[in-house]
Write a protein that holds these residues in place. Structure first.
Motif, PDB file in Angstrom:
ATOM      1  N   ALA A 306       0.826  -1.214   0.000  1.00  0.00           N
ATOM      2  CA  ALA A 306       0.000   0.000   0.000  1.00  0.00           C
ATOM      3  C   ALA A 306       0.856   1.259   0.000  1.00  0.00           C
ATOM      4  O   ALA A 306       0.339   2.373   0.122  1.00  0.00           O
ATOM      5  CB  ALA A 306      -0.916  -0.001   1.222  1.00  0.00           C
ATOM      6  N   GLY A 307       2.169   1.081  -0.124  1.00  0.00           N
ATOM      7  CA  GLY A 307       3.065   2.232  -0.140  1.00  0.00           C
ATOM      8  C   GLY A 307       3.367   2.772   1.236  1.00  0.00           C
ATOM      9  O   GLY A 307       3.826   3.915   1.375  1.00  0.00           O
ATOM     10  N   LEU A 308       3.133   1.953   2.252  1.00  0.00           N
ATOM     11  CA  LEU A 308       3.386   2.374   3.629  1.00  0.00           C
ATOM     12  C   LEU A 308       4.414   1.444   4.259  1.00  0.00           C
ATOM     13  O   LEU A 308       4.856   0.475   3.639  1.00  0.00           O
ATOM     14  CB  LEU A 308       2.086   2.360   4.440  1.00  0.00           C
ATOM     15  CG  LEU A 308       0.941   3.233   3.904  1.00  0.00           C
ATOM     16  CD1 LEU A 308      -0.350   2.960   4.674  1.00  0.00           C
ATOM     17  CD2 LEU A 308       1.318   4.716   3.998  1.00  0.00           C
ATOM     18  N   SER A 309       4.802   1.712   5.491  1.00  0.00           N
ATOM     19  CA  SER A 309       5.736   0.842   6.206  1.00  0.00           C
ATOM     20  C   SER A 309       5.206   0.568   7.598  1.00  0.00           C
ATOM     21  O   SER A 309       4.619   1.445   8.247  1.00  0.00           O
ATOM     22  CB  SER A 309       7.128   1.478   6.296  1.00  0.00           C
ATOM     23  OG  SER A 309       7.077   2.704   6.983  1.00  0.00           O
ATOM     24  N   ALA A 310       5.407  -0.673   8.026  1.00  0.00           N
ATOM     25  CA  ALA A 310       4.955  -1.071   9.360  1.00  0.00           C
ATOM     26  C   ALA A 310       6.098  -0.872  10.354  1.00  0.00           C
ATOM     27  O   ALA A 310       7.275  -0.845   9.997  1.00  0.00           O
ATOM     28  CB  ALA A 310       4.509  -2.525   9.354  1.00  0.00           C
ATOM     29  N   SER A 311       5.758  -0.736  11.621  1.00  0.00           N
ATOM     30  CA  SER A 311       6.757  -0.600  12.685  1.00  0.00           C
ATOM     31  C   SER A 311       6.403  -1.545  13.813  1.00  0.00           C
ATOM     32  O   SER A 311       5.261  -2.002  13.931  1.00  0.00           O
ATOM     33  CB  SER A 311       6.808   0.836  13.196  1.00  0.00           C
ATOM     34  OG  SER A 311       5.555   1.214  13.752  1.00  0.00           O
ATOM     35  N   THR A 312       7.395  -1.839  14.641  1.00  0.00           N
ATOM     36  CA  THR A 312       7.176  -2.720  15.785  1.00  0.00           C
ATOM     37  C   THR A 312       7.489  -1.952  17.062  1.00  0.00           C
ATOM     38  O   THR A 312       8.539  -1.303  17.159  1.00  0.00           O
ATOM     39  CB  THR A 312       8.068  -3.966  15.710  1.00  0.00           C
ATOM     40  OG1 THR A 312       7.801  -4.647  14.483  1.00  0.00           O
ATOM     41  CG2 THR A 312       7.816  -4.901  16.870  1.00  0.00           C
TER      42      THR A 312
END
Length: 649
Positions: A306-312
């Motif tokens: 989706a053109g985004l980035s996940a974080s933890t």
């Protein structure tokens, strides 16, 4: 001591090292007050200078010179007071006192000021005034002032001068911007190249082989006492103590129970969770990500698509997670199971899709289970408090004038003694003696005290090990017994005699080459086979002193000579003479130098121009407030300090 204190202050003014005015004023060099002995219509009988409405007393100046000498001696252990004064030490200290007082009065008249709060803040920031805890300590501050013969009013005056300098000197010094046109001649000078020749004439080639006898050698010693003088040495008594010497009270069950109750939240059951999450700008995007994750895709892959980035996140409590999202999201997240996908849920930053990565449940701990941890923590706290109390008790004894023997007997410490030491910690009379490096603060402090017998404290290992010490005896600077140094005296006498002949040879060779009558190699050959060969020397001016390397004296001379000239140069230590000849000088046309190179040279020139502005400001300050120097009294003090003539106040 003065330089050390200046370093401890850590002022931002130090960043502007190009401003020689900082060294000129030496605000922190002049540690102390003026005498205040004003006399009607001119100088008082013991005043060496009058600066505006203030006066500098003879005793004040003498003390400042002694302080400056003690500091210089730490850097140069072989330095004698006579050599220090003859090298300009007295004049420099007087100039610094005068400049500092003139600057303060002038800037105050202009309307500049420093508040008490500013000075308080600067004092609190000085590491020298920190106690064992690392924070400002009033007792440490008072002890520092006592050891250095200062008052609080005196140090506040010096800090006021420093703060005024920061307000005015730095802005003035930062004004100039050097244009390319102004910088071009300097660029040409730096790019100048010189080529010449140098001839070394060793004194050893003409040194006599005979022995002139004791009488001649003793006369030579009298004429060169400073060269053979062993600097002042100090014998120290000391006793060390560390945490192992300090009794620490046992931790009681009642104290553990009290700590357990006070930290109830710490020992109660808790749960933390770690989440992978992504925040989408709209609900449709968030729905698409959530659908892919529930379909088996990883959150990171779905977010990337989706053109985004996940974080933890890290391990978070429900309260901590609510602070980054919302109470409702956090409540839902902590009700889910590990692996569940949450959302999308709207937050203040967008639509959140999260996955529960890990759940860590920490069960409640009973008093019995928490006791070992609490006992260890309380034990550390008690140990810290005990060493602070122990240190402060010894500090109080030191401040009260107790001797090291009395303190050691009271605290059951072992008193040890060093041989006569130099500021470096070396013992000239015991070449094999080695003092542990951790005692360096003690030795440094011992050479900053005024005399014998006064107890002092030194930190050897921060918050761990300390020493109480005193100067047992002071051995004045003096040459060793004649018999002990006779061999060295004979060697130096021979070199000194050879040096005279080498000088005459050098001057004769230089004269023979004047006006191009002879070349330097020809003149050297005619002077005799004892001469070393003529060597080519030269280079580019900009390369002199590159990377902090010292500039050879012959090169320094070469770049200060006129083209075609010949100069002689004495090699220090009676080791010979040199003859230097300058043959070729190549300096580029300033207009032909590349603009980029000129710009690179213009940048470091700005501080130099700023320095000139600040020096002009300092000169104007002295002119406005008025300065009068009692030169006769200064010269009398100079003779006293060099051991020529005593003078009394």
């Amino acid at each position: 001591m003065i330089t050390a204190l200046r370093n401890l202050f850590g002022s931002t003014i130090g960043k502007f090292i190009a401003l020689a005015f900082i060294a000129l004023i030496g605000v922190l060099f002049a540690l102390g007050d003026v005498t205040g002995n004003a006399s009607f219509g001119g100088f008082g009988s013991a005043n060496v200078a009058k600066v505006g409405s203030r006066e500098i007393g003879l005793g004040e100046l003498r003390e400042r010179v002694n302080q400056a000498y003690n500091q210089a001696r730490q850097q140069q252990p072989g330095l004698t007071k006579a050599a220090f004064v003859e090298g300009g030490g007295l004049d420099q200290v007087l100039d610094q006192l005068v400049d500092g007082m003139a600057f303060e009065q002038f800037t105050t008249d202009l309307g500049f000021g420093v508040s008490k709060r500013q000075i308080d803040g600067r004092i609190a920031d000085i590491p020298a005034f920190a106690g064992v805890s690392g924070k400002f300590d009033q007792k440490t501050f008072e002890n520092f002032l006592r050891q250095n013969g200062m008052t609080e009013a005196q140090i506040r005056r010096e800090l006021k001068q420093q703060l005024l300098l920061e307000q005015i000197g730095v802005p003035i010094g930062s004004i100039p911007r050097v244009s390319l046109g102004v910088a071009r001649p300097y660029a040409a000078l730096l790019l100048e190249q010189r080529q010449g020749q140098a001839l070394f004439i060793p004194a050893s080639a003409f040194a006599p082989a005979g022995d002139p006898g004791d009488a001649a050698l003793k006369t030579f010693l009298d004429q060169n006492r400073s060269k053979f003088t062993v600097p002042e040495r100090r014998t120290l008594q000391y006793a060390t103590f560390d945490r192992s010497a300090v009794p620490v009270p046992a931790v009681s069950d009642a104290e553990i129970a009290k700590a357990y109750k006070a930290g109830a939240a710490q020992y109660a059951a808790s749960e933390t969770r770690r989440f992978a999450q992504v925040i989408a700008p709209d609900q449709a995007t968030a729905n698409g990500i959530a659908a892919k994750v529930r379909g088996g895709s990883s959150l990171a892959a779905a977010a990337q698509a989706a053109g985004l980035s996940a974080s933890t996140t890290g391990e978070l409590t429900q309260t901590a997670y609510a602070a980054t999202t919302s109470d409702a999201i956090a409540k839902t997240a902590f009700a889910a199971k590990q692996g569940d996908v949450l959302g999308p849920v709207q937050s203040g930053l967008g639509w959140v899709v999260a996955r529960v990565e890990a759940v860590t449940v920490k069960p409640a701990r009973t008093l019995a289970e928490a006791t070992p941890e609490i006992r260890t923590e309380l034990g550390k706290n008690k140990a810290n408090e005990a060493i602070v109390d122990y240190y402060n008790a010894i500090q109080d004894a030191v401040n009260g004038g107790a001797s090291i023997e009395e303190i050691a007997a009271d605290r059951k410490l072992k008193v040890e003694e060093t041989p006569a030491l130099l500021p470096s910690g070396r013992a000239p009379d015991m070449p094999g003696f080695t003092l542990s490096a951790e005692f360096a603060p003690m030795v440094s402090g011992a050479f900053q005290t005024a005399g014998e017998g006064e107890s002092q404290l030194a930190t050897l290992v921060e918050n761990e090990k300390f020493a109480v010490y005193s100067v047992k005896s002071i051995t004045a600077a003096a040459p060793p017994p004649f018999a002990k140094i006779r061999t060295d005296l004979l060697t130096e006498w021979r070199y000194a005699q050879g040096q005279k002949i080498a000088r005459d040879k050098a001057r004769a060779i230089a004269k023979a080459t004047e006006g191009g009558k002879k070349t330097l190699p020809d003149a050297a050959r005619e002077a005799g086979a004892a001469m070393a060969g003529v060597q080519p020397i030269g280079g580019r001016r900009a390369d002199l002193g590159r990377d902090g390397k010292p500039v050879p004296p012959e090169l320094a001379l070469l770049f200060s000579m006129a083209k075609g000239s010949v100069k002689t140069l004495e090699v220090p230590g009676n080791r010979g003479w040199m003859v230097v000849s300058l043959g070729q000088v190549d300096r580029p046309d300033p207009k032909a130098i590349e603009p980029g190179r000129v710009a690179a040279i213009a940048q470091p020139l700005s501080p130099a121009f700023g320095n000139e502005l600040v020096e002009q400001f300092a000169a104007e300050a002295k002119r406005r407030v008025g300065v009068k120097i009692n030169k006769d009294l200064v010269e009398q003090l100079r003779k006293e300090l060099t051991g020529t003539t005593p003078v009394g106040e």
